[in-house]
Design a protein around this motif. Structure first.
Motif, PDB file in Angstrom:
ATOM      1  N   ASP A 191       0.837  -1.208   0.000  1.00 13.94           N
ATOM      2  CA  ASP A 191       0.000   0.000   0.000  1.00 13.94           C
ATOM      3  C   ASP A 191       0.871   1.256   0.000  1.00 13.94           C
ATOM      4  O   ASP A 191       0.585   2.226  -0.715  1.00 13.94           O
ATOM      5  CB  ASP A 191      -0.912   0.018   1.225  1.00 13.94           C
ATOM      6  CG  ASP A 191      -1.925  -1.120   1.244  1.00 13.94           C
ATOM      7  OD1 ASP A 191      -2.154  -1.732   0.175  1.00 13.94           O
ATOM      8  OD2 ASP A 191      -2.472  -1.395   2.323  1.00 13.94           O
ATOM      9  N   ALA A 211       2.519   1.860  -3.396  1.00 12.91           N
ATOM     10  CA  ALA A 211       1.554   2.409  -4.354  1.00 12.91           C
ATOM     11  C   ALA A 211       1.293   3.888  -4.073  1.00 12.91           C
ATOM     12  O   ALA A 211       1.224   4.706  -5.006  1.00 12.91           O
ATOM     13  CB  ALA A 211       0.255   1.609  -4.286  1.00 12.91           C
ATOM     14  N   ASP A 214       6.652   1.330  -8.428  1.00  9.48           N
ATOM     15  CA  ASP A 214       6.094   0.027  -8.799  1.00  9.48           C
ATOM     16  C   ASP A 214       6.919  -1.128  -8.255  1.00  9.48           C
ATOM     17  O   ASP A 214       6.669  -2.284  -8.603  1.00  9.48           O
ATOM     18  CB  ASP A 214       5.975  -0.098 -10.322  1.00  9.48           C
ATOM     19  CG  ASP A 214       7.324  -0.098 -11.030  1.00  9.48           C
ATOM     20  OD1 ASP A 214       8.374   0.066 -10.369  1.00  9.48           O
ATOM     21  OD2 ASP A 214       7.336  -0.252 -12.269  1.00  9.48           O
ATOM     22  N   HIS A 271      -2.378  -3.634  -6.837  1.00 12.84           N
ATOM     23  CA  HIS A 271      -1.989  -2.268  -6.485  1.00 12.84           C
ATOM     24  C   HIS A 271      -0.896  -1.721  -7.406  1.00 12.84           C
ATOM     25  O   HIS A 271      -0.329  -0.653  -7.128  1.00 12.84           O
ATOM     26  CB  HIS A 271      -1.529  -2.224  -5.024  1.00 12.84           C
ATOM     27  CG  HIS A 271      -2.631  -2.452  -4.039  1.00 12.84           C
ATOM     28  ND1 HIS A 271      -3.176  -3.695  -3.802  1.00 12.84           N
ATOM     29  CD2 HIS A 271      -3.321  -1.579  -3.242  1.00 12.84           C
ATOM     30  CE1 HIS A 271      -4.138  -3.593  -2.903  1.00 12.84           C
ATOM     31  NE2 HIS A 271      -4.256  -2.325  -2.552  1.00 12.84           N
ATOM     32  N   GLY A 272      -0.595  -2.436  -8.470  1.00 12.40           N
ATOM     33  CA  GLY A 272       0.386  -1.960  -9.426  1.00 12.40           C
ATOM     34  C   GLY A 272       1.813  -2.013  -8.928  1.00 12.40           C
ATOM     35  O   GLY A 272       2.661  -1.222  -9.359  1.00 12.40           O
ATOM     36  N   VAL A 273       2.092  -2.958  -8.035  1.00 13.96           N
ATOM     37  CA  VAL A 273       3.417  -3.062  -7.410  1.00 13.96           C
ATOM     38  C   VAL A 273       4.021  -4.433  -7.703  1.00 13.96           C
ATOM     39  O   VAL A 273       3.332  -5.456  -7.609  1.00 13.96           O
ATOM     40  CB  VAL A 273       3.325  -2.839  -5.886  1.00 13.96           C
ATOM     41  CG1 VAL A 273       4.680  -3.073  -5.213  1.00 13.96           C
ATOM     42  CG2 VAL A 273       2.827  -1.424  -5.586  1.00 13.96           C
TER      43      VAL A 273
END
Length: 282
Positions: free
Chosen positions: A95, A98, A103, A140-142
């Motif tokens: 979290d 993000a 990333d 979460h794009g990580v």
């Protein structure tokens, strides 16, 4: 090297926050602006102290690109409650990454829990944890970047000691979920590392590349023994050539744990580190 040449050489340079941990986050962002440094790798503890949302705004307003967040991991616990706490903390780390706009979350996997002696079993618990965390990170794009640490840390800090071991874990998952961190300090001794960098590159799994030099004698406790670029035994350009031949084109972080550097003026250390990067790695 002229000032213009150094600025060009620093286009891929990223200063890891730990290298100049004596600087507050506002001091770090201001110093980066003064020196024309556009990339920074952040650490969770000082970010949390400042406030995650506030830190995100600070670096964004300064025009800084956050290359990585350190660190998640420590996933080897055998106790169910400890394991649950570790998973929850890693979700928080995702979290935070993000929110900060990076990333890549770097993972230090964890050592042997008290009363255990099996490295393979510990790595198996890491794989089980990744199976829960990797989909959450993707949402979460990580990306999760497993960092192998030098074998001297295998008992207490990281049971993943080689890129081979890191990739054996990462390849159980899609590359956009789990890859590896290539850190010169931890892998320079391993004659299999160049081939494993090529393997990682072929699979799109080099998620970050970090530099630190190896100087001896190591300090008591060894953790804070990372040498300034150019002071030790590692040929930085050689390792840079390996990752670039494998297709890596991203930022290059300098991450130093060094008591002597931390005792100096942080802006001076930052300027020196930028110069050393330009001289030895650009």
């Amino acid at each position: 090297m002229t000032a213009d040449a150094q600025r060009a050489a620093l286009s891929r340079f990223s200063i890891n926050q730990m290298t100049v941990r004596q600087l507050t986050l506002p001091e770090l962002t201001a110093a980066c602006a003064e020196l024309g440094i556009g990339n920074v790798g952040l650490w969770r503890e000082p970010v949390q102290e400042y406030g995650v949302e506030a830190a995100a705004k600070l670096v964004r307003d300064a025009g800084l690109n956050v290359t990585t967040l350190c660190r998640g991991g420590f996933l080897t616990a055998t106790d169910p409650d400890e394991r649950a706490r570790a998973l929850a903390d890693n979700r928080r780390a995702v979290d935070e990454a993000a929110t900060l706009g990076t990333d890549t979350l770097v993972l230090v996997s964890g050592g042997l829990p008290p009363g255990t002696k099996s490295l393979p079993a510990a790595r198996g618990r890491i794989a089980d944890a990744l199976a829960e965390l990797a989909p959450y990170a993707e949402e979460h794009g990580v990306r999760l970047a497993i960092e192998p640490l030098h074998p001297m840390f295998a008992s207490d800090r990281c049971v993943v000691s080689t890129l081979t071991q890191a990739l054996d874990l990462a390849e159980r998952f899609p590359a956009h979920q789990v890859g590896v961190t290539v850190d010169t300090y931890h892998i320079w001794w391993d004659d299999q590392a160049p081939a494993q960098i090529a393997r990682a590159g072929a699979g799109g799994r080099i998620h970050t590349f970090q530099l630190a030099d190896w100087t001896t004698p190591l300090p008591e406790g060894v953790l804070n023994g990372r040498g300034q670029i150019g002071d030790g035994a590692i040929d930085m350009r050689e390792w840079k050539s390996y990752v670039e031949s494998a297709g890596y084109t991203g930022a290059i972080e300098v991450e130093l744990f060094n008591d002597a550097l931390w005792a100096r003026d942080g802006r001076e250390v930052l300027a020196e580190t930028a110069r050393r990067f330009a001289e030895h790695a650009a």
